[in-house]
Motif scaffolding. Structure first.
Motif, PDB file in Angstrom:
ATOM      1  N   GLN A 146      17.897  34.349  39.058  1.00  0.00           N
ATOM      2  CA  GLN A 146      19.089  33.596  38.665  1.00  0.00           C
ATOM      3  C   GLN A 146      19.597  34.043  37.297  1.00  0.00           C
ATOM      4  OE1 GLN A 146      18.922  29.240  39.257  1.00  0.00           O
ATOM      5  NE2 GLN A 146      17.123  29.603  40.544  1.00  0.00           N
ATOM      6  N   ASN A 147      18.677  34.324  36.399  1.00  0.00           N
ATOM      7  CA  ASN A 147      19.070  34.739  35.056  1.00  0.00           C
ATOM      8  C   ASN A 147      19.706  36.125  35.051  1.00  0.00           C
ATOM      9  OD1 ASN A 147      18.991  34.415  32.052  1.00  0.00           O
ATOM     10  ND2 ASN A 147      17.634  36.191  32.231  1.00  0.00           N
ATOM     11  N   GLU A 148      19.145  37.028  35.857  1.00  0.00           N
ATOM     12  CA  GLU A 148      19.607  38.419  35.865  1.00  0.00           C
ATOM     13  C   GLU A 148      20.856  38.628  36.707  1.00  0.00           C
ATOM     14  OE1 GLU A 148      18.521  40.967  34.137  1.00  0.00           O
ATOM     15  OE2 GLU A 148      16.934  39.812  33.142  1.00  0.00           O
ATOM     16  N   THR A 149      21.201  37.664  37.538  1.00  0.00           N
ATOM     17  CA  THR A 149      22.345  37.857  38.443  1.00  0.00           C
ATOM     18  C   THR A 149      23.524  36.961  38.100  1.00  0.00           C
ATOM     19  OG1 THR A 149      21.398  36.284  40.046  1.00  0.00           O
ATOM     20  CG2 THR A 149      20.913  38.631  40.367  1.00  0.00           C
ATOM     21  N   GLN A 150      23.544  36.435  36.884  1.00  0.00           N
ATOM     22  CA  GLN A 150      24.740  35.729  36.436  1.00  0.00           C
ATOM     23  C   GLN A 150      25.928  36.682  36.500  1.00  0.00           C
ATOM     24  OE1 GLN A 150      25.077  32.566  35.621  1.00  0.00           O
ATOM     25  NE2 GLN A 150      22.928  31.922  35.538  1.00  0.00           N
ATOM     26  N   GLN A 206      30.383  33.923  43.029  1.00  0.00           N
ATOM     27  CA  GLN A 206      29.797  32.589  42.875  1.00  0.00           C
ATOM     28  C   GLN A 206      28.964  32.194  44.090  1.00  0.00           C
ATOM     29  OE1 GLN A 206      32.988  29.885  41.932  1.00  0.00           O
ATOM     30  NE2 GLN A 206      33.593  31.018  40.090  1.00  0.00           N
ATOM     31  N   ARG A 207      29.451  32.566  45.283  1.00  0.00           N
ATOM     32  CA  ARG A 207      28.661  32.279  46.496  1.00  0.00           C
ATOM     33  C   ARG A 207      27.357  33.071  46.487  1.00  0.00           C
ATOM     34  NH1 ARG A 207      33.841  32.282  48.961  1.00  0.00           N
ATOM     35  NH2 ARG A 207      33.605  34.456  49.619  1.00  0.00           N
ATOM     36  N   CYS A 208      27.420  34.293  46.006  1.00  0.00           N
ATOM     37  CA  CYS A 208      26.198  35.104  45.906  1.00  0.00           C
ATOM     38  C   CYS A 208      25.203  34.469  44.944  1.00  0.00           C
ATOM     39  CB  CYS A 208      26.543  36.520  45.442  1.00  0.00           C
ATOM     40  SG  CYS A 208      27.400  37.522  46.683  1.00  0.00           S
ATOM     41  N   ALA A 211      27.745  35.644  56.283  1.00  0.00           N
ATOM     42  CA  ALA A 211      28.751  34.587  56.201  1.00  0.00           C
ATOM     43  C   ALA A 211      29.580  34.699  54.929  1.00  0.00           C
ATOM     44  CB  ALA A 211      28.076  33.217  56.277  1.00  0.00           C
ATOM     45  N   SER A 212      28.907  34.938  53.804  1.00  0.00           N
ATOM     46  CA  SER A 212      29.634  35.050  52.541  1.00  0.00           C
ATOM     47  C   SER A 212      30.515  36.287  52.521  1.00  0.00           C
ATOM     48  CB  SER A 212      28.648  35.088  51.371  1.00  0.00           C
ATOM     49  OG  SER A 212      27.787  36.208  51.479  1.00  0.00           O
TER      50      SER A 212
END
Length: 334
Positions: A225-229, A268-270, A287-288
């Protein structure tokens, strides 16, 4: 002890040195009433021994082949009497005088063991996970080291589809850190709320081993989560990319980037997906991606480029995920 064909967690410890009251090795506690013969290649008229499964299936095989594959059988056949009964009884086309070795394993397990030993008609690669797992205790019991290594290589194929089961089995049977870590990495494909309590193989490991896996999953999730902002992934400034068609700004590696609104929504969906799956798993459903492409078609510039640009972004995202996971280590305990 009989080895059931359900789950390894129900099998318990398998002993390879059971003895009867008269001191003769006994591989089966009871004698089936009506033995039947196995099919090719275990019905050879040139066999010199019969292995009889716990459910009464006769496997006519050669001692030399078994001895090459298993030191257990090599030692047995070198003894004056071993675990052999003096004569063959039951089955069609019986061979009088052929020694019989009663086995504690079912015909399914014996068949799997023998198919590894025999070069003809080997089909272990077609087996399902449950069938592979039930062979492992028997392969260990009969010290079939090459088969154990083969089973380990097969289990690697299931680290994505059944990672928790493989993790438990690898720890319980001490199948090596490589397999344990591969299973733990596959476990990242499971959502945070995965119903892991339904996995019977959890009974094979300690609470500490299970807790380490859950902790690994949690730490990988936070790292991803931190690395994919959105601001952490450099989507570049190339105006040819469809994501440059817009005026919505965000910070990326210290610079201000501007992307189109549909691509911002896709990013954002990712980000939401990686919160559930700290891996690339969440994007496989498509889907995304489908939603992003539908939004991109509303723009004449973005539409033709959208698919290639989405794939480019997912490649960048995958690299970021892998980098984030590589920073997290798994503590392996028994």
């Amino acid at each position: 002890m009989d080895v059931p064909t359900t789950t390894i967690a129900q099998q318990g410890n398998v002993q390879s040195n059971d003895t009867s009251t008269n001191g003769t090795a006994n591989l089966n506690g009871s004698e089936p009433a009506t033995p039947t013969d196995a099919s090719f290649p275990f019905n050879s008229p040139h066999a010199d021994v019969i292995l009889r499964s716990s459910d009464g299936m006769n496997f006519r095989v050669r001692k030399a082949i078994l001895a090459e594959a298993s030191p257990f059988f090599e030692t047995m056949f070198s003894l004056p009497n071993g675990a052999e009964q003096p004569a063959h009884t039951g089955g069609s086309d019986a061979q009088p005088g052929l020694p019989v070795v009663p086995m504690s394993e079912s015909s399914t397990v014996v068949d799997g063991l023998l198919r590894f030993c025999y070069p003809a008609n080997r089909r272990l690669q077609e087996m399902k996970l449950d069938d592979v797992l039930v062979l492992l205790p028997a392969a260990r019991k009969y010290t079939m080291d090459q088969m154990v290594e083969y089973i380990i290589s097969m289990l690697r194929n299931f680290t994505e589809g059944a990672p928790l089961r493989i993790y438990c089995v690898a720890i319980h049977f001490q199948l090596g850190e490589d397999l344990i870590r591969a299973a733990a990495r596959g476990f990242l494909n499971q959502p945070v709320a995965y119903p892991y309590t339904t996995v019977a193989e959890l009974d094979l490991i300690s609470g500490s081993a299970h807790a380490r896996l859950l902790d690994y999953h949690n730490r990988c999730s936070l790292s991803v989560q931190n690395e994919t902002q959105p601001g952490m992934i450099d989507v570049g400034t190339n105006a040819a990319h469809s994501w440059a068609c817009g005026a919505e700004g965000f910070n990326s590696n210290g610079s201000r980037r501007y992307i189109t609104s549909w691509f911002s929504a896709f990013m954002q969906r990712c980000q939401q997906l990686v919160r559930q799956y700290p891996s690339r798993k969440g994007f496989d459903s498509g889907a995304s991606i489908v939603q992003a492409l539908a939004d991109a078609k509303k723009c004449d510039f973005c539409g033709p480029k959208a698919l290639a640009d989405v794939q480019t972004f997912l490649s960048l995202l995958t690299d970021s995920i892998n980098e984030a996971i590589s920073k997290i280590s798994l503590e392996i305990v028994a």
